[in-house]
Enzyme design. Sequence first.
Site, PDB file in Angstrom:
ATOM      1  N   LYS A 281      25.772  18.588  72.408  1.00  0.00           N
ATOM      2  CA  LYS A 281      26.328  16.972  72.893  1.00  0.00           C
ATOM      3  C   LYS A 281      25.672  15.902  71.633  1.00  0.00           C
ATOM      4  O   LYS A 281      26.666  15.439  71.806  1.00  0.00           O
ATOM      5  CB  LYS A 281      25.594  16.638  74.057  1.00  0.00           C
ATOM      6  CG  LYS A 281      26.149  16.114  75.315  1.00  0.00           C
ATOM      7  CD  LYS A 281      25.636  16.079  76.529  1.00  0.00           C
ATOM      8  CE  LYS A 281      26.840  16.686  76.886  1.00  0.00           C
ATOM      9  NZ  LYS A 281      26.143  17.037  78.529  1.00  0.00           N
TER      10      LYS A 281
ATOM     11  N   ARG B  19      22.463  13.068  80.374  1.00  0.00           N
ATOM     12  CA  ARG B  19      22.409  14.467  80.546  1.00  0.00           C
ATOM     13  C   ARG B  19      21.593  14.890  79.887  1.00  0.00           C
ATOM     14  O   ARG B  19      21.278  14.711  78.882  1.00  0.00           O
ATOM     15  CB  ARG B  19      24.088  14.197  80.306  1.00  0.00           C
ATOM     16  CG  ARG B  19      25.115  13.619  80.925  1.00  0.00           C
ATOM     17  CD  ARG B  19      26.794  14.364  80.625  1.00  0.00           C
ATOM     18  NE  ARG B  19      27.419  13.914  81.696  1.00  0.00           N
ATOM     19  CZ  ARG B  19      28.413  12.760  81.608  1.00  0.00           C
ATOM     20  NH1 ARG B  19      27.586  11.717  81.192  1.00  0.00           N
ATOM     21  NH2 ARG B  19      29.226  12.667  82.458  1.00  0.00           N
TER      22      ARG B  19
ATOM     23  N   GLY C 105      26.643  24.044  82.995  1.00  0.00           N
ATOM     24  CA  GLY C 105      26.201  23.561  83.560  1.00  0.00           C
ATOM     25  C   GLY C 105      24.959  24.032  84.336  1.00  0.00           C
ATOM     26  O   GLY C 105      24.479  24.122  85.711  1.00  0.00           O
TER      27      GLY C 105
ATOM     28  N   MET D 160      21.535  23.081  83.307  1.00  0.00           N
ATOM     29  CA  MET D 160      20.936  22.301  83.201  1.00  0.00           C
ATOM     30  C   MET D 160      21.331  20.934  84.061  1.00  0.00           C
ATOM     31  O   MET D 160      22.682  20.715  84.338  1.00  0.00           O
ATOM     32  CB  MET D 160      20.404  21.770  81.827  1.00  0.00           C
ATOM     33  CG  MET D 160      19.628  22.804  81.611  1.00  0.00           C
ATOM     34  SD  MET D 160      18.919  22.842  79.391  1.00  0.00           S
ATOM     35  CE  MET D 160      20.570  22.144  78.300  1.00  0.00           C
TER      36      MET D 160
ATOM     37  N   ARG E 290      32.872  19.286  72.366  1.00  0.00           N
ATOM     38  CA  ARG E 290      32.211  20.897  71.814  1.00  0.00           C
ATOM     39  C   ARG E 290      32.760  22.178  71.544  1.00  0.00           C
ATOM     40  O   ARG E 290      34.120  22.361  72.267  1.00  0.00           O
ATOM     41  CB  ARG E 290      30.676  21.633  72.671  1.00  0.00           C
ATOM     42  CG  ARG E 290      31.461  22.373  73.888  1.00  0.00           C
ATOM     43  CD  ARG E 290      30.334  21.829  75.826  1.00  0.00           C
ATOM     44  NE  ARG E 290      30.863  22.293  76.383  1.00  0.00           N
ATOM     45  CZ  ARG E 290      30.443  22.373  77.760  1.00  0.00           C
ATOM     46  NH1 ARG E 290      29.040  22.080  77.934  1.00  0.00           N
ATOM     47  NH2 ARG E 290      30.847  22.114  79.128  1.00  0.00           N
TER      48      ARG E 290
ATOM     49  N   HIS F  77      33.359  26.022  87.071  1.00  0.00           N
ATOM     50  CA  HIS F  77      31.487  26.721  86.764  1.00  0.00           C
ATOM     51  C   HIS F  77      32.108  28.085  86.359  1.00  0.00           C
ATOM     52  O   HIS F  77      31.316  28.679  85.977  1.00  0.00           O
ATOM     53  CB  HIS F  77      30.429  26.034  88.098  1.00  0.00           C
ATOM     54  CG  HIS F  77      29.853  27.556  88.013  1.00  0.00           C
ATOM     55  ND1 HIS F  77      29.158  28.592  88.348  1.00  0.00           N
ATOM     56  CD2 HIS F  77      28.236  26.700  86.616  1.00  0.00           C
ATOM     57  CE1 HIS F  77      28.478  29.134  87.740  1.00  0.00           C
ATOM     58  NE2 HIS F  77      27.305  27.848  86.874  1.00  0.00           N
TER      59      HIS F  77
ATOM     60  N   ARG G  35      28.015  66.164  71.079  1.00  0.00           N
ATOM     61  CA  ARG G  35      27.195  67.240  71.502  1.00  0.00           C
ATOM     62  C   ARG G  35      28.182  68.367  71.962  1.00  0.00           C
ATOM     63  O   ARG G  35      28.752  67.866  72.845  1.00  0.00           O
ATOM     64  CB  ARG G  35      27.123  65.826  72.323  1.00  0.00           C
ATOM     65  CG  ARG G  35      26.140  64.733  71.953  1.00  0.00           C
ATOM     66  CD  ARG G  35      25.717  63.325  73.137  1.00  0.00           C
ATOM     67  NE  ARG G  35      27.012  63.501  72.673  1.00  0.00           N
ATOM     68  CZ  ARG G  35      27.494  61.557  73.125  1.00  0.00           C
ATOM     69  NH1 ARG G  35      26.361  60.861  73.543  1.00  0.00           N
ATOM     70  NH2 ARG G  35      28.899  61.343  73.224  1.00  0.00           N
TER      71      ARG G  35
ATOM     72  N   ARG H  35      26.794  68.265  66.687  1.00  0.00           N
ATOM     73  CA  ARG H  35      24.812  68.822  66.885  1.00  0.00           C
ATOM     74  C   ARG H  35      24.802  70.502  67.712  1.00  0.00           C
ATOM     75  O   ARG H  35      25.638  70.458  68.436  1.00  0.00           O
ATOM     76  CB  ARG H  35      24.719  67.865  67.578  1.00  0.00           C
ATOM     77  CG  ARG H  35      22.931  67.923  67.885  1.00  0.00           C
ATOM     78  CD  ARG H  35      22.099  66.877  68.846  1.00  0.00           C
ATOM     79  NE  ARG H  35      22.754  66.255  69.893  1.00  0.00           N
ATOM     80  CZ  ARG H  35      22.406  65.882  71.043  1.00  0.00           C
ATOM     81  NH1 ARG H  35      21.703  64.677  70.880  1.00  0.00           N
ATOM     82  NH2 ARG H  35      22.670  65.873  72.069  1.00  0.00           N
TER      83      ARG H  35
ATOM     84  N   SER I  75      20.469  62.401  60.152  1.00  0.00           N
ATOM     85  CA  SER I  75      21.405  61.231  61.351  1.00  0.00           C
ATOM     86  C   SER I  75      20.066  60.765  62.121  1.00  0.00           C
ATOM     87  O   SER I  75      19.240  61.656  62.978  1.00  0.00           O
ATOM     88  CB  SER I  75      22.276  61.967  62.233  1.00  0.00           C
ATOM     89  OG  SER I  75      22.557  60.799  62.979  1.00  0.00           O
TER      90      SER I  75
ATOM     91  N   ASP J  70      16.249  59.024  71.029  1.00  0.00           N
ATOM     92  CA  ASP J  70      15.028  59.988  71.194  1.00  0.00           C
ATOM     93  C   ASP J  70      13.915  59.151  70.872  1.00  0.00           C
ATOM     94  O   ASP J  70      12.208  59.709  70.681  1.00  0.00           O
ATOM     95  CB  ASP J  70      15.283  61.082  71.086  1.00  0.00           C
ATOM     96  CG  ASP J  70      16.097  62.164  72.290  1.00  0.00           C
ATOM     97  OD1 ASP J  70      15.882  61.203  73.369  1.00  0.00           O
ATOM     98  OD2 ASP J  70      16.060  64.010  72.558  1.00  0.00           O
TER      99      ASP J  70
ATOM    100  N   CYS K 195      23.053  57.573  65.074  1.00  0.00           N
ATOM    101  CA  CYS K 195      24.063  58.293  66.281  1.00  0.00           C
ATOM    102  C   CYS K 195      23.406  57.517  67.807  1.00  0.00           C
ATOM    103  O   CYS K 195      23.867  58.533  68.517  1.00  0.00           O
ATOM    104  CB  CYS K 195      24.310  60.028  65.376  1.00  0.00           C
ATOM    105  SG  CYS K 195      22.749  61.009  65.815  1.00  0.00           S
TER     106      CYS K 195
ATOM    107  N   TYR L  79      26.189  55.436  57.614  1.00  0.00           N
ATOM    108  CA  TYR L  79      26.737  54.607  58.569  1.00  0.00           C
ATOM    109  C   TYR L  79      26.617  54.408  60.238  1.00  0.00           C
ATOM    110  O   TYR L  79      25.186  54.991  59.936  1.00  0.00           O
ATOM    111  CB  TYR L  79      27.829  55.899  58.620  1.00  0.00           C
ATOM    112  CG  TYR L  79      27.519  56.942  58.804  1.00  0.00           C
ATOM    113  CD1 TYR L  79      27.053  57.684  60.675  1.00  0.00           C
ATOM    114  CD2 TYR L  79      26.859  58.477  58.197  1.00  0.00           C
ATOM    115  CE1 TYR L  79      27.135  58.770  61.159  1.00  0.00           C
ATOM    116  CE2 TYR L  79      25.907  59.195  58.485  1.00  0.00           C
ATOM    117  CZ  TYR L  79      25.921  59.711  59.055  1.00  0.00           C
ATOM    118  OH  TYR L  79      25.195  60.766  60.354  1.00  0.00           O
TER     119      TYR L  79
END
Length: 886
Positions: free
Chosen positions: A26, A96, A105, A107, A350, A466, A573, A629, A776, A781, A843, A863
């Site tokens: 601002k 402000r 909104g 602060m 802004r 708001h 999978r 897989r 991959s 996990d 992946c 990738y």
Amino acid sequence: MAEFVYSFGDGSADGDGSMRVLLGGKGANLAEMTSIGLPVPPGFTLTTDVCKAFYANDRNYPEGLVEEVNAALKLLEERMGKGFGNAENPLLVSVRSGAPASMPGMMDTVLNLGLNDVTIQGVINQSQDPRFAYDSYRRFIQMYSNVVKGMDGNIMEHILEKKKEARGVEQDTDLTAEDLQQLVTDFKNSYRATLGEVFPDDPQEQLWGAIGAVFGSWMNPRAVTYRKLNAIPADWGTAVNVQGMVFGNMGNDCATGVAFTRDPATGANYFYGEYLVNAQGEDVVAGIRTPQPINRDNHQDSDLPSMEEVMPESYAQLDEIRLILEKHYKDMQDIEFTIEKGKLYMLQTRTGKRTAHAAIRVAVEIVQEGLIEEKEAVLRVNPDQLDQLLHPSLDPKAHKQVIAKGLPASPGAASGQVVFSADEAEEQSRLKRKVILVRIETSPEDIHGMHAAQGILTARGGMTSHAAVVARGMGKCCVAGCGDVKIDYEKQQFVTKSGQLIKRGEFITLDGSTGEVILGDIPKIQPEVSGDFATLMTWVDKYRRLKVRTNADTPRDSRVAREFGAEGIGLCRTEHMFFEGDRIQAVREMILADDLAGRKRALDKIMPMQKSDFIGLFREMKGLPVTIRLLDPPLHEFLPQTDDDVCELAHAVGIRFSEVKSHVEHLHEFNPMLGHRGCRLAITYPEVYDMQVRAIMEAACELIKNEGYEIVPEIMIPLIGHVNELKILRENAVEIAEAVIEEYGVKVDYLIGTMIELPRAALTADDIATQAEFFSFGTNDLTQTTYGLSRDDAGHFLPDYIERGVLEEDPFVALDQRGVGQLVKMGFELGRKTRPELKVGICGEHGGEPSSVEFCHRIGLDYVSCSPYRVPIARLAAAHAALKEE
């Protein structure tokens, strides 16, 4: 140059628009607008350095600040031609916040500061309008008591409502000067009764109280929540802007408003906004009164007169400023303005928050208008925003019972059970229930519930309220200003204009594109990618290096991913295929078999089903790489757990209940994630992987031979921790693959690789690469095994870790680059050292998270692979990563 305070006014400024880190967004923009000759009320900015010092020194200000503020205040008095605290010609100011990143909104703000029982007479004498003066005074007391002193805002609001009831009026504007003068007395009495002290009369005390409150609001709960949701660093701090007051509430030739230089919901290039005659800015954003449109053409649904009609000269000047600002900032702007006695003042500009639809359209059109280049347009669109575009909308063929209509504040569609509080929305979300948050009007304190809800419905407020602004920023569907509903918090219900009663827990659907509120849970359809989105993504693909694949287990998922630009499948999978229909029975027969022959008989039933699956995937991918897989989960996941289900299975396969029960108990593991699964199963039961490899290769050979496809299957062996596991299973796979190729008499190139999801695999990747043609990284996990965390259980305590600053982000959402990321980098580099042509990607779920995608680009992976609906997000994040390096 001042150290802590920067002044602006009369066409000159100490700072400029490039100083947003120091002056806040601002303050920097007020300085910039002043410098380019726009009508900005003079003022000064206390920098973010003051905020940092404030918190570093136990909420004490740095030495010399008071002197700098006094000097800036003296200059402000000269520029305004008024005196702060002067009885005859008083200067009133606004105080402000203004952080480096926009936090609408979140602060605190105090207006009309400097009023007391003495200066009020000066305001009356100068304005010749006692009503305006006392309206400003009562607003100031309300704001100051709530913002600075923490007094419950409802206390004075209740006094105000009682006054309106007693006078028989509905609007604040209908109260007389005498009414408002009495309210000032009533408010002061309430202040003293509640807080045990007299309302401060000294303008200096008021000023420093407000400055402290604004700095203090940087750490209020709603600001902290907003920063977390939007990844805004806490150490940035906020600036404080002190500005000479201009008044939109001095009469019918005064007004205040909020506008966007383009439509923030659609991106359409027309002036879009709302204003109120005889009001202050809080009235527009708080939704206290129903705002009026600033122009007529694009607000046909409003019966209220537009600013273009009521104040044509001011509107024409504002429209001209709109064009100046867009040309100067080269982006859509969100502006606030006030008209005092026919004179227009700019209070803020802004970069406007916008929906994903609007962000893309604005970026593309601004390129076409010659304001920015393609690269800048790509960087303008936040990858996370695309998520808004990639979700279902209402099925136009579905029957709809529309029960109410409000303003289409944020597009999209959402269904859920009605709740009436932000806390309950958050609680229900934790229980995995979808809810619609219904409020009379939202306030910044509701932000946690808005985040948790599927959509938001408010009875009050306009398109710049708001609720509307925050919902658009979050990508949440929102219907605002729905006057058709009367909400009763006490009874936990709302009633529509037609008499339809909706109670807490009942399902409704919101259409944020039309503003409709619909009874029940309405079917939705999948989004389509075209138009400006397609143009932007063409530019995205031009500048990115990293490939983007998808995690897909079905032809349908593969088709969706292809439409979103996936360049292959990075993870199929196969276990997901085992759970379908009659397959699960054959899988269970295989698990329950006592010997190899029995297992092979069951696997012979599964093989043609698996082959059909792979043919479907290969067809959808049309020659693009497909990584499959082999079976990963432990066998117990395929068996029933309750006695009733065990009994049903025993009857189906023709063996005793006790035998099935014994098998189930035998396969039970205390920690199955680290148990007999993945490649470990195949070492014990090689026939399972043999069947899967044969199904893959037969599918590929048939399509190559019969339909002329070019396919290079990528066979991925999971959970390798030691190179010898991969060596044994690779030899088996090659033997099966070569046998199939010979049977079909075709030439097929295929790759055998592994998933790196254990720390030991990453640490010994140079050895593993002797047996693997691709890696991959299974980062889901790998994160679990690196942290020693169960993803299924960590959700109970990880929020505490983030709340207390142990972790910045959930490592299952954004890749832990310092820990898990280093294992990925090490494994990648060791693997490439052994095999320079090694193909490497990730992946896990991180493959669609922007910061993780940027990390993968930086370390040089080939990738990433992610869920179909996150493919465009990953593509855009990959382009951002490449462009940021330039």
